[in-house]
Design a protein around this motif. Sequence first.
Motif, PDB file in Angstrom:
ATOM      1  N   ASP A 187      12.418 -37.200 105.554  1.00  0.00           N
ATOM      2  CA  ASP A 187      11.197 -37.965 105.798  1.00  0.00           C
ATOM      3  C   ASP A 187      10.882 -37.995 107.300  1.00  0.00           C
ATOM      4  O   ASP A 187      11.716 -38.380 108.104  1.00  0.00           O
ATOM      5  CB  ASP A 187      11.354 -39.393 105.255  1.00  0.00           C
ATOM      6  CG  ASP A 187      10.015 -40.076 105.033  1.00  0.00           C
ATOM      7  OD1 ASP A 187       9.197 -40.101 105.974  1.00  0.00           O
ATOM      8  OD2 ASP A 187       9.775 -40.573 103.926  1.00  0.00           O
ATOM      9  N   SER A 211       4.107 -41.634 103.379  1.00  0.00           N
ATOM     10  CA  SER A 211       5.159 -41.051 102.539  1.00  0.00           C
ATOM     11  C   SER A 211       4.829 -41.119 101.053  1.00  0.00           C
ATOM     12  O   SER A 211       5.303 -40.290 100.277  1.00  0.00           O
ATOM     13  CB  SER A 211       6.491 -41.755 102.793  1.00  0.00           C
ATOM     14  OG  SER A 211       6.931 -41.472 104.100  1.00  0.00           O
ATOM     15  N   ASP A 226      12.569 -40.783 109.503  1.00  0.00           N
ATOM     16  CA  ASP A 226      11.228 -41.356 109.688  1.00  0.00           C
ATOM     17  C   ASP A 226      11.277 -42.701 110.427  1.00  0.00           C
ATOM     18  O   ASP A 226      10.439 -42.971 111.297  1.00  0.00           O
ATOM     19  CB  ASP A 226      10.613 -41.544 108.293  1.00  0.00           C
ATOM     20  CG  ASP A 226       9.294 -42.280 108.293  1.00  0.00           C
ATOM     21  OD1 ASP A 226       8.322 -41.756 108.856  1.00  0.00           O
ATOM     22  OD2 ASP A 226       9.235 -43.389 107.716  1.00  0.00           O
ATOM     23  N   HIS A 265       9.441 -43.977 113.798  1.00  0.00           N
ATOM     24  CA  HIS A 265       8.575 -45.159 113.930  1.00  0.00           C
ATOM     25  C   HIS A 265       9.046 -46.063 115.070  1.00  0.00           C
ATOM     26  O   HIS A 265       8.236 -46.646 115.776  1.00  0.00           O
ATOM     27  CB  HIS A 265       8.561 -45.966 112.625  1.00  0.00           C
ATOM     28  CG  HIS A 265       7.695 -45.367 111.561  1.00  0.00           C
ATOM     29  ND1 HIS A 265       6.333 -45.309 111.663  1.00  0.00           N
ATOM     30  CD2 HIS A 265       8.004 -44.795 110.379  1.00  0.00           C
ATOM     31  CE1 HIS A 265       5.834 -44.730 110.571  1.00  0.00           C
ATOM     32  NE2 HIS A 265       6.829 -44.401 109.770  1.00  0.00           N
ATOM     33  N   HIS A 288       5.880 -35.353 106.222  1.00  0.00           N
ATOM     34  CA  HIS A 288       5.022 -35.383 107.413  1.00  0.00           C
ATOM     35  C   HIS A 288       5.930 -35.499 108.617  1.00  0.00           C
ATOM     36  O   HIS A 288       7.138 -35.727 108.464  1.00  0.00           O
ATOM     37  CB  HIS A 288       4.080 -36.600 107.382  1.00  0.00           C
ATOM     38  CG  HIS A 288       4.825 -37.879 107.149  1.00  0.00           C
ATOM     39  ND1 HIS A 288       5.580 -38.497 108.124  1.00  0.00           N
ATOM     40  CD2 HIS A 288       4.997 -38.624 106.020  1.00  0.00           C
ATOM     41  CE1 HIS A 288       6.167 -39.562 107.624  1.00  0.00           C
ATOM     42  NE2 HIS A 288       5.837 -39.671 106.339  1.00  0.00           N
ATOM     43  N   THR A 343       6.901 -37.682 112.053  1.00  0.00           N
ATOM     44  CA  THR A 343       6.769 -39.073 112.513  1.00  0.00           C
ATOM     45  C   THR A 343       7.086 -39.191 114.000  1.00  0.00           C
ATOM     46  O   THR A 343       8.099 -38.665 114.466  1.00  0.00           O
ATOM     47  CB  THR A 343       7.723 -40.008 111.738  1.00  0.00           C
ATOM     48  OG1 THR A 343       7.485 -39.860 110.347  1.00  0.00           O
ATOM     49  CG2 THR A 343       7.485 -41.471 112.129  1.00  0.00           C
ATOM     50  N   HIS A 359       2.685 -41.695 112.135  1.00  0.00           N
ATOM     51  CA  HIS A 359       2.900 -40.314 111.712  1.00  0.00           C
ATOM     52  C   HIS A 359       1.958 -39.398 112.492  1.00  0.00           C
ATOM     53  O   HIS A 359       1.033 -39.863 113.147  1.00  0.00           O
ATOM     54  CB  HIS A 359       2.605 -40.171 110.213  1.00  0.00           C
ATOM     55  CG  HIS A 359       3.489 -41.009 109.351  1.00  0.00           C
ATOM     56  ND1 HIS A 359       3.257 -41.191 108.007  1.00  0.00           N
ATOM     57  CD2 HIS A 359       4.608 -41.716 109.643  1.00  0.00           C
ATOM     58  CE1 HIS A 359       4.203 -41.980 107.504  1.00  0.00           C
ATOM     59  NE2 HIS A 359       5.022 -42.310 108.482  1.00  0.00           N
TER      60      HIS A 359
HETATM   61 ZN   LIG Z   1       6.828 -43.222 107.906  1.00  0.00          ZN
END
Ligand SMILES: [Zn+2]
Length: 358
Positions: A40, A81, A253, A257, A296, A298, A322
Amino acid sequence: MKKTVLLTVAVLALLSCNKIVTPEETEVKKPKNIILMIGDGTGLSQISAAQYFGKTPSNYTRFPITGLINTSSESDLITDSAAGATAFASGIRTYNGAIGVDVDTTKVQNMVELVSQKGMQTGLIATSSITHATPACFFAHSKSRDFHEEIAAQLPTSEINFFAGAGLQYFNKREDGKNLLDDFSENGFSIDTLKLEAMPNAKKAGYLLADKSMPKAMEGRGNFLKDASLLAVQRLSQNEKGFFMMVEGSQIDWGGHDNDAPYLISELLDFDSTIGAILDFAEKNGETLVVVTADHETGGFTLASDGDDYNSIQPTFSTHGHSATMVPVFAYGPGAEIFSGIYKNSEIFHKIKTLLQE
Ligand SMILES: [Zn+2]
């Protein structure tokens, strides 16, 4: 007339003994088992970090086939996500936040539902809650990724045969007062909430090892992701008709973030080592397709130089969200060749579907 017939016969004879095979006509080998691994938030810089910050060679370099996917959702240029995983799990683009439903909130069949009809067994592993957006899209249908309890309630009766992750609180400390651990046993599941240990006699096996999320790799998660993946493979590969399994490195991910490079990189290295263990299995097994990708990127993460020092990397971020950058796809095993090229995220589903054995 006679001449035409003769010519046709001659051409047919020529074709039958000297058939030119175009790439389109080449028979693509079909795998028995399919393992989809989703890092992720893993873009090219995250993956490159494994080469610069890992102590061992990156397992990403072991794949013979690579591709790129555009990750946009139906509602937004930049996906979340939930829409990203619905694209992989169900082959459609939908709105950000959607779990296994289309833009009209109508349920769409997912890969787990599809392959279980063919007698394949199925598994899900994540370092987040098992009800979190990515794993949820492989067993649930919900208007919103935020409805953890609604999503959890769909797991006991789903076609999943093995799962491991966190999210225990959505099953046994629910606002509606229900204890879904009872639903699991009614549906043939043995659930372990304490440790990852084989349950050879269980019809179906589930591991819910933390209330909300698994700990960070930096904070003592150990080899959970690798061990759970190998445990799943050991169980599911006993099935004569093969298996489909989704493994998510969920917290790469979250490091993005948080704009926390050590968090991100430690999660990436954990995912990388899991890829290594899965590839070792696939190499020995010979009938397993392994596809690794991301929903994706991030953090708008990049491996920039530290000022003018070109021999020093200063990992940097450009957003707490993202990004829309294409993400890579890696494939190994029977059918891997069809994953090369540049295509939409939803094509991952359709490519896997064409490889399912009859
Ligand atoms: Zn995310």
